[in-house]
Design a protein around this motif. Structure first.
Motif, mmCIF file in Angstrom:
data_model
loop_
_atom_site.group_PDB
_atom_site.id
_atom_site.type_symbol
_atom_site.label_atom_id
_atom_site.label_comp_id
_atom_site.label_asym_id
_atom_site.label_seq_id
_atom_site.Cartn_x
_atom_site.Cartn_y
_atom_site.Cartn_z
ATOM 1 N N ILE A 1 -13.011 37.630 44.921
ATOM 2 C CA ILE A 1 -11.718 38.276 44.701
ATOM 3 C C ILE A 1 -11.206 38.107 43.279
ATOM 4 C CG2 ILE A 1 -11.014 38.217 47.113
ATOM 5 C CD1 ILE A 1 -9.266 35.768 46.415
ATOM 6 N N PHE B 1 -13.597 33.028 45.847
ATOM 7 C CA PHE B 1 -14.096 33.762 46.998
ATOM 8 C C PHE B 1 -13.107 33.645 48.148
ATOM 9 C CE2 PHE B 1 -17.786 32.834 44.489
ATOM 10 C CZ PHE B 1 -18.538 33.983 44.573
ATOM 11 N N ASN B 2 -12.945 34.738 48.884
ATOM 12 C CA ASN B 2 -12.072 34.778 50.046
ATOM 13 C C ASN B 2 -12.943 34.846 51.304
ATOM 14 O OD1 ASN B 2 -9.557 34.844 51.302
ATOM 15 N ND2 ASN B 2 -9.524 37.069 51.359
ATOM 16 N N LYS B 3 -12.403 34.392 52.435
ATOM 17 C CA LYS B 3 -13.137 34.350 53.712
ATOM 18 C C LYS B 3 -14.470 33.635 53.506
ATOM 19 C CE LYS B 3 -11.004 38.543 55.429
ATOM 20 N NZ LYS B 3 -11.196 39.925 55.848
ATOM 21 N N GLY C 1 -14.706 42.248 45.140
ATOM 22 C CA GLY C 1 -14.619 42.910 46.434
ATOM 23 C C GLY C 1 -15.927 42.964 47.203
ATOM 24 N N LYS C 2 -16.985 42.403 46.653
ATOM 25 C CA LYS C 2 -18.286 42.396 47.331
ATOM 26 C C LYS C 2 -18.599 40.992 47.844
ATOM 27 C CE LYS C 2 -19.967 46.310 44.844
ATOM 28 N NZ LYS C 2 -20.513 46.758 43.628
ATOM 29 N N ARG C 3 -19.419 40.940 48.921
ATOM 30 C CA ARG C 3 -19.789 39.652 49.525
ATOM 31 C C ARG C 3 -21.033 39.086 48.843
ATOM 32 N NH1 ARG C 3 -17.891 37.258 53.590
ATOM 33 N NH2 ARG C 3 -19.866 36.532 54.402
ATOM 34 N N TYR C 4 -20.980 37.780 48.596
ATOM 35 C CA TYR C 4 -22.086 37.092 47.933
ATOM 36 C C TYR C 4 -22.431 35.809 48.673
ATOM 37 C CZ TYR C 4 -21.231 40.134 43.965
ATOM 38 O OH TYR C 4 -21.086 41.237 43.167
ATOM 39 N N ASP D 1 -23.270 44.869 52.932
ATOM 40 C CA ASP D 1 -21.942 45.164 53.461
ATOM 41 C C ASP D 1 -22.038 45.209 54.983
ATOM 42 O OD1 ASP D 1 -19.378 45.979 53.951
ATOM 43 O OD2 ASP D 1 -19.524 47.857 52.851
ATOM 44 N N ARG E 1 -20.739 31.406 51.193
ATOM 45 C CA ARG E 1 -20.703 32.856 51.388
ATOM 46 C C ARG E 1 -19.256 33.308 51.415
ATOM 47 N NH1 ARG E 1 -25.042 34.444 56.103
ATOM 48 N NH2 ARG E 1 -26.896 33.819 54.956
ATOM 49 N N GLY E 2 -18.976 34.424 50.754
ATOM 50 C CA GLY E 2 -17.617 34.947 50.757
ATOM 51 C C GLY E 2 -17.493 36.187 49.901
ATOM 52 N N THR E 3 -16.306 36.764 49.919
ATOM 53 C CA THR E 3 -15.997 37.959 49.141
ATOM 54 C C THR E 3 -15.347 37.544 47.834
ATOM 55 O OG1 THR E 3 -15.622 39.191 51.175
ATOM 56 C CG2 THR E 3 -14.728 40.140 49.154
#
Length: 106
Positions: free
Chosen positions: A54, A64-66, A36-39, A100, A50-52
């Motif tokens: 999941i 990773f999402n988005k 649930g965190k962006r990396y 965030d 880059r993405g969240t």
């Protein structure tokens, strides 16, 4: 030729089975902190994703999402939107937690 499935076997396929362990291990709890965190992940070929996060699996592959892909960290360069991306741990050179977006807004 028509095949029939035995009555007992069909019942086994239909019955739900519990997949969650009753008590989560310390490792499971630690991995949950990353979800649930962006990396920003730097790959061995020089790309940045880059993405969240999941999901992950037992081999430390990550989903990773988005997600987006770039060849440099500079914001003025083109970015390619990927949607979801799965990254194998063997291609990860470096991984950084991104701030965030809600916390950086004024």
């Amino acid at each position: 030729m028509q095949l029939k499935m035995s009555e007992g076997r069909s019942r086994d396929l239909i019955e739900s089975q519990a997949t969650e362990p009753a008590e989560k291990s310390e490792v499971h709890k630690k991995v949950q902190e990353y979800i649930g965190k962006r990396y920003e992940v730097q790959l061995t070929d020089g790309r940045f994703i880059r993405g969240t996060m999941i999901a992950t699996d037992k081999d430390a592959n990550m989903v990773f999402n988005k997600a987006d892909e770039r060849w440099t960290v500079k914001a003025d360069r083109p970015v390619r939107f990927l949607g979801q991306a799965m990254i194998s741990k063997k291609y990860v050179k470096k991984m950084c937690l991104l701030p965030d977006p809600k916390e950086t807004e004024i």
